[in-house]
Design a protein around this motif. Structure first.
Motif, PDB file in Angstrom:
ATOM      1  N   ASN A   9       7.218  -0.136  13.522  1.00  0.00           N
ATOM      2  CA  ASN A   9       6.054  -0.069  12.849  1.00  0.00           C
ATOM      3  C   ASN A   9       5.662   1.668  13.057  1.00  0.00           C
ATOM      4  N   SER A  67      10.106   5.832   0.561  1.00  0.00           N
ATOM      5  CA  SER A  67       9.153   4.678   0.327  1.00  0.00           C
ATOM      6  C   SER A  67       7.853   5.146   0.427  1.00  0.00           C
ATOM      7  N   LEU A  68       7.109   3.959  -0.147  1.00  0.00           N
ATOM      8  CA  LEU A  68       5.769   4.167  -0.007  1.00  0.00           C
ATOM      9  C   LEU A  68       5.362   3.084   0.880  1.00  0.00           C
ATOM     10  N   LYS A  69       6.343   2.298   1.747  1.00  0.00           N
ATOM     11  CA  LYS A  69       5.970   1.558   2.715  1.00  0.00           C
ATOM     12  C   LYS A  69       6.444   2.119   4.004  1.00  0.00           C
ATOM     13  N   LYS A  70       5.530   1.876   4.945  1.00  0.00           N
ATOM     14  CA  LYS A  70       5.880   2.595   6.490  1.00  0.00           C
ATOM     15  C   LYS A  70       6.782   1.511   7.275  1.00  0.00           C
ATOM     16  N   LYS A  71       6.898   0.558   6.703  1.00  0.00           N
ATOM     17  CA  LYS A  71       7.661  -0.522   7.779  1.00  0.00           C
ATOM     18  C   LYS A  71       9.055  -0.322   8.218  1.00  0.00           C
ATOM     19  N   LYS A 117       3.720   8.962   1.031  1.00  0.00           N
ATOM     20  CA  LYS A 117       5.130   8.808   0.602  1.00  0.00           C
ATOM     21  C   LYS A 117       5.787   9.136   1.862  1.00  0.00           C
ATOM     22  N   TYR A 118       6.554   8.070   2.557  1.00  0.00           N
ATOM     23  CA  TYR A 118       7.400   8.292   3.590  1.00  0.00           C
ATOM     24  C   TYR A 118       8.798   8.834   3.179  1.00  0.00           C
ATOM     25  N   ASN A 137      10.844   5.243  -4.528  1.00  0.00           N
ATOM     26  CA  ASN A 137      11.681   4.380  -3.966  1.00  0.00           C
ATOM     27  C   ASN A 137      13.048   4.709  -4.280  1.00  0.00           C
TER      28      ASN A 137
END
Length: 395
Positions: A368, A173-177, A154-155, A12
């Motif tokens: 997305n 981040s671990l979120k792809k949004k 992991k992005y 993060n």
């Protein structure tokens, strides 16, 4: 001085380059590290306690006051060996937490130069400074990330340098949004090309082209009308067309690789531990509160369910006139994963993850990022991409 591409510690992280000079610290979460260290210390002390249980003041009185049980619990290993194993696990956890707590990368950016200060576990602090014009662009990549028992993505958005020791993270981040939108913003702010890793190597795009819709890009390729028939459809993929005009691509095979086997073994160990706990539940409730046991059962069951879904899921792609809908199918259960408007698509790429040696197809818009076909061979993903491109041209 070594600052490799794998030395991104955080999951993060964001270097806010809008306001210069900017700085950020790339390190593993201190909260997670301290919590894990305390748990490791408790394991170590548990092993010490069993080694010296009768020598500690008041221990025998406590044990004598515990209720007796007639259930026979067989020991398959020596108590001393078990105690040493518990202590060793505790020491290993504490050492790992110490390593993650100590090391970090401090990154400074003034608009023209990037300066990185790295603190390793052992040795002196290492520093390098590099002008921005020596970097090739802003790269977006997805890295396999093992967070405990969970398999996550992991992005990573980073400044790419030919010298891998000088690659610098910008966003993790671990979120792809919104990951593509964030990637585009970094490339635009730095006036640098956007870079991705495809099955054929690095692909570079001008930051101004990142705003163009994929439909516009594809239309300028002048693809032959029947180009899709030049590729052989994989035997395990079903392609159907409904009377309503909708088309469906269904992947009917589960691919197994080294990481799948490892993950299955971990789930099997969890399953055995849970069954054993259920068998000896009446004995465990004597020493552990029922509420805590139930929470442990629920947590373990959730992990097993997640692991089963992750391993057995198959991808289904539904193509409508203006949308691409992705489903995940597990046995007889079909769950809608994502919907993406064809007019909003900014790219359809075959990406490669070196850490897992896997390919996957990514369908991205500004808000997305949809991934399908994990673990499929690159040549089979090319067929799926060709079908999607054919549909986009037809729209």
């Amino acid at each position: 001085m070594t600052l490799g591409v794998d030395d991104h510690y955080s999951y993060n992280f964001a270097l806010k380059i809008g306001n210069k000079p900017s700085k950020a610290v790339d390190r593993f979460s201190r909260l997670v590290t301290v919590t894990a260290f305390v748990l490791g210390l408790m394991l170590f002390l548990l092993g010490v306690y069993h080694f010296t249980n009768s020598d500690l003041s008041g221990v025998t009185d406590i044990e004598n006051s515990l209720p007796k049980t007639n259930i026979k619990i067989h020991s398959f290993i020596s108590p001393d060996i078990f105690n040493l194993l518990v202590m060793s696990i505790g020491i290993f956890v504490m050492m790992s937490c110490f390593v993650m707590y100590v090391r970090y990368n401090k990154i400074f950016f003034d608009g023209n130069y990037v300066k990185v200060k790295k603190r390793p576990v052992l040795g002196p602090i290492q520093v390098f400074e590099e002008p921005l014009y020596n970097y090739s662009g802003v790269r977006l990549r997805v890295k396999f990330y093992q967070f405990g028992i969970l398999n996550l993505n992991k992005y990573i958005i980073e400044l790419y340098h030919k010298d891998t020791n000088k690659i610098v993270p910008l966003y993790i981040s671990l979120k792809k949004k919104n990951i593509r939108q964030i990637w585009k913003e970094y490339a635009t702010l730095l006036h640098m090309p956007g870079i991705t890793m495809s099955e054929r190597g690095m692909v570079s795009r001008n930051f101004q082209d990142l705003n163009r819709n994929y439909e516009e890009v594809v239309s300028k390729w002048h693809m032959p009308q029947n180009f899709i028939f030049e590729l052989d459809k994989p035997s395990y993929i079903t392609f159907k067309k409904r009377q309503s005009g909708e088309k469906m691509i269904k992947i009917g095979k589960i691919f197994v690789d080294a990481y799948s086997v490892l993950y299955t073994c971990l789930c099997a160990l969890l399953f055995i531990a849970m069954i054993t706990a259920l068998i000896y539940h009446s004995a465990l409730v004597t020493y552990i509160k029922t509420e805590i046991l139930l929470i442990g059962y629920a947590f373990t069951f959730t992990l097993l369910l997640f692991g089963t879904i992750n391993f057995l899921s198959k991808d289904i792609i539904l193509l409508t006139k203006d949308k691409i809908i992705v489903f995940r199918k597990v046995v007889f259960l079909r769950v809608r994963d994502s919907i993406i408007d064809i007019k909003h698509i900014k790219g359809i790429d075959i990406n490669y993850t070196p850490t897992t040696d896997r390919y996957y197809l990514s369908i991205v818009s500004d808000k997305n990022l949809v991934t399908v076909g994990h673990k499929l061979p690159a040549q089979d993903l090319r067929w799926i991409r060709a079908v999607l491109i054919s549909e986009i041209i037809g729209n």
